[in-house]
Write a protein that holds these residues in place. Structure first.
Motif, short mmCIF file in Angstrom:
data_model
loop_
_atom_site.label_atom_id
_atom_site.label_comp_id
_atom_site.label_asym_id
_atom_site.label_seq_id
_atom_site.Cartn_x
_atom_site.Cartn_y
_atom_site.Cartn_z
N LYS A 233 -15.87 -1.20 -13.46
CA LYS A 233 -16.13 -2.54 -13.38
C LYS A 233 -14.57 -3.50 -13.58
N GLY A 234 -14.28 -4.14 -12.52
CA GLY A 234 -13.09 -5.08 -12.46
C GLY A 234 -11.89 -4.38 -12.22
N ARG A 235 -12.09 -2.84 -11.61
CA ARG A 235 -10.89 -2.17 -11.46
C ARG A 235 -10.67 -2.09 -9.71
N HIS A 236 -9.62 -1.97 -9.45
CA HIS A 236 -9.23 -1.93 -8.00
C HIS A 236 -9.40 -0.19 -7.65
N VAL A 237 -10.30 -0.13 -6.92
CA VAL A 237 -10.79 1.20 -6.33
C VAL A 237 -10.36 1.66 -4.99
N ILE A 238 -10.00 2.80 -4.93
CA ILE A 238 -9.67 3.59 -3.66
C ILE A 238 -10.61 4.88 -3.45
N VAL A 239 -11.68 4.93 -2.77
CA VAL A 239 -12.16 5.99 -2.50
C VAL A 239 -11.43 7.06 -1.64
N VAL A 240 -11.32 8.44 -1.87
CA VAL A 240 -10.62 9.27 -1.04
C VAL A 240 -11.56 10.45 -0.74
N GLU A 241 -11.61 10.16 0.75
CA GLU A 241 -12.59 11.20 1.39
C GLU A 241 -11.48 12.31 2.25
N ASP A 242 -12.13 13.26 2.45
CA ASP A 242 -11.55 14.18 3.29
C ASP A 242 -11.83 13.76 4.75
N ILE A 243 -13.16 13.72 5.09
CA ILE A 243 -13.44 13.46 6.36
C ILE A 243 -14.49 12.11 6.64
N VAL A 244 -14.36 11.52 7.47
CA VAL A 244 -15.66 10.61 7.70
C VAL A 244 -16.31 10.64 9.28
N ASP A 245 -17.52 11.32 9.17
CA ASP A 245 -17.97 11.64 10.33
C ASP A 245 -19.10 10.49 10.72
#
Ligand code: IMP
Ligand code: MG
Length: 182
Positions: free
Chosen positions: A98-110
Motif C-alpha cells: 500500500k502506497g509503494r512504488h511496485v514493479i512486477v518482474v516477469e520472465d515472459i509475457v505470452d
C-alpha cells in the motif's frame, strides 16, 4: 562469453535465441531505465515465481538505488505449454505494498492473462504506482491490452526455455535462452 558449458542439459535440437551476454547487456539497460524512472523512490520489485527468480536476481544488481524485493507465485500453465486463463495464487506477497512504488518482474509475457490477473490483484492493495517489467514478450500472442513499461526482448511465437524458463519444470538452469524445436 560464458565460462560454463552446459552440454549435459542441452538437447541437440535446441536453437539458441538469446545468449547469456546479450541477456546481461539488456538487463543492464533496463536496470538504468528503472533507476531513472524511480529516482527519489524506493521501489519494491516483485518477482513472479517460478520463472522470474533469475531475472529479478540479475536485474536488481543493475539498479543502483535502494530497492526492496518480494515474490509472488501464481499458477498459470502447470505443465502445459498454453495458458488456461484459470490462475491461482500459490504463494501470496509477504510485503505490504500500500502506497509503494511496485514493479512486477516477469520472465515472459505470452497471452498476458497472468499479467492481467496480477495487475488486478495487486491494484487492490493500493500501491502508489504499479509498473511491469518483463525479459521476454511474445507480442503477437497477447490476448489482452496491457501496457508493459520495461521489455527486454520481443520474441516470435515459439516455445522458449532457459534463464528461468522451463519445459515441464526442467531447463531453468540454462544460462542462455533457447527455442525448443518440435
Ligand atoms: P501468459 O499468462 O500466457 O502471459 O503466460 C505467462 C507465463 O507462462 C509465463 O510467466 C511463463 O511461466 C509461461 N510461459 C509462456 N510462454 C512460455 C515459453 O515460451 N516458455 C516457457 N514458459 C512460458
Ligand atoms: Mg512466469
Amino acid at each position: 562469453m560464458s565460462i560454463v558449458t552446459q552440454k549435459k542439459i542441452l538437447d541437440e535440437s535446441y536453437k539458441i535465441l538469446i545468449s547469456e551476454s546479450r541477456i546481461q547487456e539488456r538487463l543492464q539497460e533496463i536496470g538504468s531505465e528503472i533507476e531513472q524512472a524511480c529516482e527519489g523512490q524506493t521501489p519494491i520489485l516483485i518477482g513472479v515465481l517460478n520463472g522470474g527468480f533469475i531475472v529479478l536476481a540479475d536485474l536488481i544488481r543493475y539498479i543502483n538505488i535502494d530497492c526492496e524485493i518480494d515474490f509472488i507465485r501464481i499458477s498459470s500453465y502447470g505443465d502445459e505449454k498454453e495458458s488456461s486463463g484459470h490462475i491461482k495464487v500459490l504463494k501470496p506477497l509477504s510485503a505490504d505494498i500500500k502506497g509503494r512504488h511496485v514493479i512486477v518482474v516477469e520472465d515472459i509475457v505470452d497471452s498476458g492473462l497472468s499479467l492481467q490477473f496480477l495487475k488486478k490483484m495487486l491494484s487492490a492493495f493500493e500501491p502508489a504506482s504499479l509498473r511491469i517489467a518483463t525479459l521476454l514478450h511474445k507480442k503477437s500472442r497477447m490476448k489482452v491490452n496491457i501496457p508493459i513499461d520495461f521489455v527486454g526482448f520481443e520474441i516470435e511465437d515459439k516455445f522458449v526455455i532457459g534463464y528461468g524458463l522451463d519445459d515441464r519444470q526442467l531447463k531453468r538452469n540454462l544460462r542462455s535462452i533457447y527455442i525448443v524445436d518440435n
